[in-house]
Design a protein around this motif. Structure first.
Motif, short mmCIF file in Angstrom:
data_model
loop_
_atom_site.label_atom_id
_atom_site.label_comp_id
_atom_site.label_asym_id
_atom_site.label_seq_id
_atom_site.Cartn_x
_atom_site.Cartn_y
_atom_site.Cartn_z
N LEU A 192 43.54 31.51 0.44
CA LEU A 192 44.63 32.35 1.37
C LEU A 192 45.44 33.15 0.80
N LEU A 193 45.51 34.39 0.74
CA LEU A 193 46.34 35.48 0.26
C LEU A 193 47.42 35.82 0.93
N VAL A 194 48.77 35.42 0.73
CA VAL A 194 49.76 35.46 1.51
C VAL A 194 50.72 36.84 0.86
N PRO A 195 50.94 37.92 1.48
CA PRO A 195 51.56 39.02 0.91
C PRO A 195 52.92 39.24 1.11
N CYS B 228 46.16 44.60 5.61
CA CYS B 228 46.87 43.17 6.36
C CYS B 228 48.29 43.46 6.49
N THR B 229 48.98 44.47 5.67
CA THR B 229 50.40 44.47 5.98
C THR B 229 50.75 45.46 7.08
N LEU B 230 49.83 46.07 7.81
CA LEU B 230 49.75 46.96 8.86
C LEU B 230 50.42 45.99 10.00
N GLY B 231 50.16 44.60 10.23
CA GLY B 231 50.68 44.09 11.19
C GLY B 231 52.07 43.66 10.96
N LYS B 232 52.62 42.84 12.05
CA LYS B 232 53.93 42.40 11.80
C LYS B 232 53.86 41.30 10.57
N ARG B 233 52.67 40.49 10.80
CA ARG B 233 52.43 39.49 9.76
C ARG B 233 50.96 40.08 9.16
N GLY B 234 50.47 39.57 7.98
CA GLY B 234 49.19 39.60 7.58
C GLY B 234 48.94 38.75 6.60
N VAL B 235 47.41 38.30 6.62
CA VAL B 235 46.99 37.43 5.66
C VAL B 235 45.68 37.99 4.99
#
Length: 300
Positions: free
Chosen positions: A118-121, A159-166
């Motif tokens: 799981l990559l968490v930005p 994935c950083t387009l969303g309010k959150r993303g992973v």
């Protein structure tokens, strides 16, 4: 930020030769839509880089997953296929900074021996709880934190387009190839994230551990080259395939073609990952180095 997650996007094919996410998204969409459905939010699917998918290539003109910084999205002179496609996806899932999508789950494969990762930005309570939950349900998952060296505006990941993303990153698997175990792990991780979101929305998470182990990005190492930028060595056999295993100061990390070893010169124990990732050879990237950290449960 409103804590409730109302809209989730599950994305495959950001890289067109990473087949697990492409085939899973197609299958879920066409044959098993209930796999993605939960009571408290809506889920949409997206195949991101359709031209690269058709060509079974990572990208057509340039890496799509490097085009989503706010600066790049606003620059209309960046107009090749992936740069243009990023702007279209930004309108569909974003716009970045004011997104209509509350969570983006981007599905990726790697040739590196990372297992299910799981990559968490970004940082925050949601990510900490998700990381602890997913490792509670799937202890085999590695949590990779890539959240300190860029702000969200600067982050170039889809994935950083969303309010959150992973990112769900699973390997090893060769480019352009399907692998049964990888597909199973990706599907299980995706379902576990969706389950977490449903529980998170209902404020009904189970009792979770006080902390969990993770690996935080520090820096990249590049393959050794000469003054003409020609490679003169490769990843050392002691490191190859040992993602998230300790490398200590003085341990060999590269082997030159003449038999010389290059030793790790850092002052602390590090944990390499994305070791010898085939897609990164364009930039001579050999591995990313991480430190081992603990994620503490923000709710005690």
């Amino acid at each position: 930020m409103n804590n409730k997650i109302n809209n989730v996007a599950v994305v495959g094919g950001t890289h067109g030769n990473e087949l697990a996410g492409i085939y899973l998204v197609n299958y879920w969409r066409d044959n098993e839509p209930n796999f993605l459905i939960r009571n408290s939010f809506n889920t949409q699917t997206l195949l991101a880089n359709t031209k690269a998918i058709s060509n079974n290539k990572r990208y057509y003109d340039c890496d799509l997953n490097r085009q989503f910084s706010s600066e790049s999205l606003a620059n209309m002179t960046l107009s090749n296929y992936e740069q243009s496609r990023a702007k279209v996806i930004n309108q569909q899932l974003g716009p970045k900074g004011n997104a209509k999508t509350d969570l983006v789950i981007d599905l990726h494969n790697t040739t590196s021996n990372m297992g299910p990762t799981l990559l968490v930005p970004q940082q925050g309570e949601f990510y900490d709880l998700l990381s602890i939950y997913i490792r509670h349900i799937m202890p085999e998952v590695i949590v990779y934190l890539d959240e300190e060296h860029k702000s969200n505006d600067e982050h170039h990941l889809l994935c950083t387009l969303g309010k959150r993303g992973v990112i769900v990153e699973v390997g090893p698997v060769s480019q352009g190839v399907l692998k049964h175990e990888v597909n199973e792990q990706m599907a299980k991780m995706t379902a576990t994230i969706l389950d977490f979101v449903d529980l998170y929305n209902a404020d009904n998470l189970p009792e979770l551990p006080k902390s969990t182990e993770a690996f935080r990005y520090l820096e990249c190492l590049t393959l050794p080259v000469n003054e003409h930028n020609q490679r003169i060595g490769m990843v050392h056999k002691n490191v190859e395939g040992n993602d998230f295993k300790a490398v200590n100061p003085g341990d060999p990390v590269f082997a030159l073609f003449d038999g010389t070893e290059i030793l790790y010169q850092g002052a602390q124990t590090v944990y390499p990952t994305f070791i010898n990732e085939a897609a990164y050879y364009d930039n001579n990237l050999a591995m990313s180095l991480c430190e081992k950290v603990l994620i503490n449960n923000p709710r005690g």
